[in-house]
Design a protein around this motif. Structure first.
Motif, PDB file in Angstrom:
ATOM      1  N   VAL A 195       0.697  -1.354   0.237  1.00 51.65           N
ATOM      2  CA  VAL A 195      -0.059  -0.273   0.187  1.00 51.65           C
ATOM      3  C   VAL A 195       0.844   1.278  -0.036  1.00 51.65           C
ATOM      4  CG1 VAL A 195      -1.937   1.080   1.125  1.00 51.65           C
ATOM      5  CG2 VAL A 195      -1.962  -1.149   1.059  1.00 51.65           C
ATOM      6  N   MET A 196       1.905   1.320   0.741  1.00 50.18           N
ATOM      7  CA  MET A 196       2.766   2.507   0.828  1.00 50.18           C
ATOM      8  C   MET A 196       3.996   2.554   0.026  1.00 50.18           C
ATOM      9  SD  MET A 196       0.796   4.011   3.173  1.00 50.18           S
ATOM     10  CE  MET A 196       1.820   5.312   4.008  1.00 50.18           C
ATOM     11  N   GLY A 197       4.333   1.496  -0.396  1.00 49.01           N
ATOM     12  CA  GLY A 197       5.491   1.152  -1.299  1.00 49.01           C
ATOM     13  C   GLY A 197       7.038   1.281  -0.525  1.00 49.01           C
ATOM     14  N   MET A 198       6.836   1.048   0.767  1.00 44.18           N
ATOM     15  CA  MET A 198       8.169   1.323   1.535  1.00 44.18           C
ATOM     16  C   MET A 198       8.814  -0.016   1.228  1.00 44.18           C
ATOM     17  SD  MET A 198       6.805   2.125   5.209  1.00 44.18           S
ATOM     18  CE  MET A 198       5.667   3.766   5.435  1.00 44.18           C
ATOM     19  N   SER A 199      10.089  -0.122   1.448  1.00 44.59           N
ATOM     20  CA  SER A 199      10.957  -1.216   1.458  1.00 44.59           C
ATOM     21  C   SER A 199      11.294  -1.943   2.787  1.00 44.59           C
ATOM     22  CB  SER A 199      12.181  -1.032   0.761  1.00 44.59           C
ATOM     23  OG  SER A 199      13.092  -0.223   1.672  1.00 44.59           O
ATOM     24  N   PHE A 200      11.234  -3.136   2.590  1.00 44.15           N
ATOM     25  CA  PHE A 200      11.588  -3.844   3.961  1.00 44.15           C
ATOM     26  C   PHE A 200      12.895  -4.353   4.105  1.00 44.15           C
ATOM     27  CE2 PHE A 200      11.487  -8.465   5.774  1.00 44.15           C
ATOM     28  CZ  PHE A 200      11.440  -8.187   6.995  1.00 44.15           C
ATOM     29  N   ASP A 201      13.648  -3.598   5.019  1.00 39.34           N
ATOM     30  CA  ASP A 201      15.018  -3.765   5.116  1.00 39.34           C
ATOM     31  C   ASP A 201      15.676  -4.648   6.044  1.00 39.34           C
ATOM     32  OD1 ASP A 201      15.046  -1.738   2.993  1.00 39.34           O
ATOM     33  OD2 ASP A 201      15.395  -0.265   4.415  1.00 39.34           O
ATOM     34  N   VAL A 202      15.099  -4.774   7.200  1.00 34.55           N
ATOM     35  CA  VAL A 202      15.782  -5.406   8.386  1.00 34.55           C
ATOM     36  C   VAL A 202      14.695  -6.028   9.265  1.00 34.55           C
ATOM     37  CG1 VAL A 202      17.300  -5.064  10.352  1.00 34.55           C
ATOM     38  CG2 VAL A 202      17.690  -3.606   8.343  1.00 34.55           C
ATOM     39  N   ALA A 203      15.078  -7.414   9.652  1.00 38.08           N
ATOM     40  CA  ALA A 203      14.395  -7.835  10.905  1.00 38.08           C
ATOM     41  C   ALA A 203      15.300  -8.577  11.991  1.00 38.08           C
ATOM     42  CB  ALA A 203      13.646  -8.986  10.299  1.00 38.08           C
ATOM     43  N   GLU A 232      -6.037   6.695  -4.207  1.00 38.54           N
ATOM     44  CA  GLU A 232      -6.462   5.627  -5.211  1.00 38.54           C
ATOM     45  C   GLU A 232      -6.075   4.374  -4.719  1.00 38.54           C
ATOM     46  OE1 GLU A 232      -5.564   6.869  -9.230  1.00 38.54           O
ATOM     47  OE2 GLU A 232      -6.585   8.813  -9.035  1.00 38.54           O
ATOM     48  N   ARG A 233      -4.745   4.218  -4.464  1.00 43.77           N
ATOM     49  CA  ARG A 233      -4.193   2.688  -4.290  1.00 43.77           C
ATOM     50  C   ARG A 233      -4.778   2.166  -3.103  1.00 43.77           C
ATOM     51  NH1 ARG A 233       0.056   0.060  -6.227  1.00 43.77           N
ATOM     52  NH2 ARG A 233       1.100  -1.244  -4.908  1.00 43.77           N
ATOM     53  N   ALA A 234      -4.929   3.166  -1.696  1.00 42.74           N
ATOM     54  CA  ALA A 234      -5.423   2.563  -0.629  1.00 42.74           C
ATOM     55  C   ALA A 234      -6.747   2.036  -1.051  1.00 42.74           C
ATOM     56  CB  ALA A 234      -5.155   3.568   0.242  1.00 42.74           C
ATOM     57  N   VAL A 235      -7.703   2.943  -1.712  1.00 48.25           N
ATOM     58  CA  VAL A 235      -8.943   2.525  -2.017  1.00 48.25           C
ATOM     59  C   VAL A 235      -9.092   1.264  -2.834  1.00 48.25           C
ATOM     60  CG1 VAL A 235     -11.059   3.059  -3.392  1.00 48.25           C
ATOM     61  CG2 VAL A 235     -10.086   4.892  -1.534  1.00 48.25           C
ATOM     62  N   SER A 236      -8.055   0.979  -3.670  1.00 48.51           N
ATOM     63  CA  SER A 236      -8.038  -0.065  -4.607  1.00 48.51           C
ATOM     64  C   SER A 236      -7.853  -1.532  -3.994  1.00 48.51           C
ATOM     65  CB  SER A 236      -7.129   0.073  -5.728  1.00 48.51           C
ATOM     66  OG  SER A 236      -5.844  -0.151  -5.406  1.00 48.51           O
ATOM     67  N   GLY A 247      -9.397  -1.730  -1.052  1.00 48.58           N
ATOM     68  CA  GLY A 247     -10.359  -2.277  -0.106  1.00 48.58           C
ATOM     69  C   GLY A 247     -10.180  -1.404   1.206  1.00 48.58           C
ATOM     70  N   LEU A 248      -9.335  -0.288   1.432  1.00 43.37           N
ATOM     71  CA  LEU A 248      -9.335   0.651   2.726  1.00 43.37           C
ATOM     72  C   LEU A 248     -10.170   1.617   2.477  1.00 43.37           C
ATOM     73  CD1 LEU A 248      -5.458   0.853   2.953  1.00 43.37           C
ATOM     74  CD2 LEU A 248      -6.860  -0.769   4.186  1.00 43.37           C
ATOM     75  N   ASP A 249     -10.960   2.005   3.665  1.00 44.68           N
ATOM     76  CA  ASP A 249     -11.891   3.165   4.046  1.00 44.68           C
ATOM     77  C   ASP A 249     -10.814   4.028   3.927  1.00 44.68           C
ATOM     78  OD1 ASP A 249     -14.112   4.459   4.345  1.00 44.68           O
ATOM     79  OD2 ASP A 249     -14.331   3.890   6.430  1.00 44.68           O
ATOM     80  N   VAL A 250     -10.801   5.207   3.270  1.00 39.78           N
ATOM     81  CA  VAL A 250      -9.994   6.382   3.171  1.00 39.78           C
ATOM     82  C   VAL A 250     -10.837   7.674   3.463  1.00 39.78           C
ATOM     83  CG1 VAL A 250      -8.339   7.767   2.074  1.00 39.78           C
ATOM     84  CG2 VAL A 250      -8.349   5.468   1.684  1.00 39.78           C
ATOM     85  N   LEU A 251     -10.493   8.543   4.430  1.00 41.26           N
ATOM     86  CA  LEU A 251     -11.010   9.602   4.749  1.00 41.26           C
ATOM     87  C   LEU A 251     -10.104  10.790   4.120  1.00 41.26           C
ATOM     88  CD1 LEU A 251     -13.200  11.405   6.361  1.00 41.26           C
ATOM     89  CD2 LEU A 251     -11.540  11.308   8.257  1.00 41.26           C
TER      90      LEU A 251
END
Length: 185
Positions: free
Chosen positions: A31-39, A106-110, A112-116
């Protein structure tokens, strides 16, 4: 800034609890386009030595800003402070343009998220939605002028002092939301 004898160079990371680390990483990457870097995963907490198995994941929100989450499978189910309205605690991310804000919506709505929103705050516009853990997420695009920001900085100490004494909303910056409401009407 106050002279503390040391210098801050930014926030290293902000950490929240999550219900499921994998689901959380998938949400923030998709949804947010972040990269997952470390665990990190341990059975004992490094700072306290307490036994409390955890998965700690770190996501890159851009410009050196890191958002982290802990999954704690042996703790009670996570919950939120019921005495704090759900709109208060949130994670806010900056987007550079209104076009980016609308594309993010648009991405969040696509997904299925309810966006205000967008909601006009006078010097920025925002959208809001919740992540899979119930954390409120805000995306904000700055729209204010330097003159507006200068005035807000100028009145901030007086507003805080008045609030501290009266616990009533000071009117020093009422123009901000009044203008935003006028634009909306």
């Amino acid at each position: 800034m106050a002279d503390t004898g040391f210098t801050l160079s930014g926030i290293h990371h902000v950490a929240y609890r999550c219900r499921d680390a994998k689901e959380t990483v998938e949400f923030y990457t998709d949804v947010m386009g972040m990269s997952f870097d470390v665990a990190f995963a341990e059975d004992h907490v490094p700072s306290t030595g307490a036994y409390d198995p955890y998965m700690h994941v770190f996501l890159d929100a851009g410009n050196g800003n890191i958002l982290a989450f802990f999954e704690l499978p042996q703790q009670k189910d996570m919950d939120r402070d019921r005495n704090t309205p759900e709109w208060v605690q949130h994670i806010a991310f900056r987007v550079p343009t209104m076009d980016d804000l609308l594309k993010a919506k648009e991405r969040a709505v696509s997904r299925g998220l309810d966006v205000l929103g967008p909601t006009n705050h006078g010097v920025f516009k925002s959208i809001y939605f919740f992540d899979p853990n119930g954390h409120r997420v805000e995306l904000a695009c700055d729209t204010g002028t330097e003159e507006q920001m200068t005035e807000l900085r100028r009145v901030a100490p007086d507003m805080l002092e008045e609030w501290s004494q009266t616990k009533r909303a000071p009117r020093h910056a009422a123009w901000l939301h009044e203008a935003a409401r006028d634009e909306h009407d």
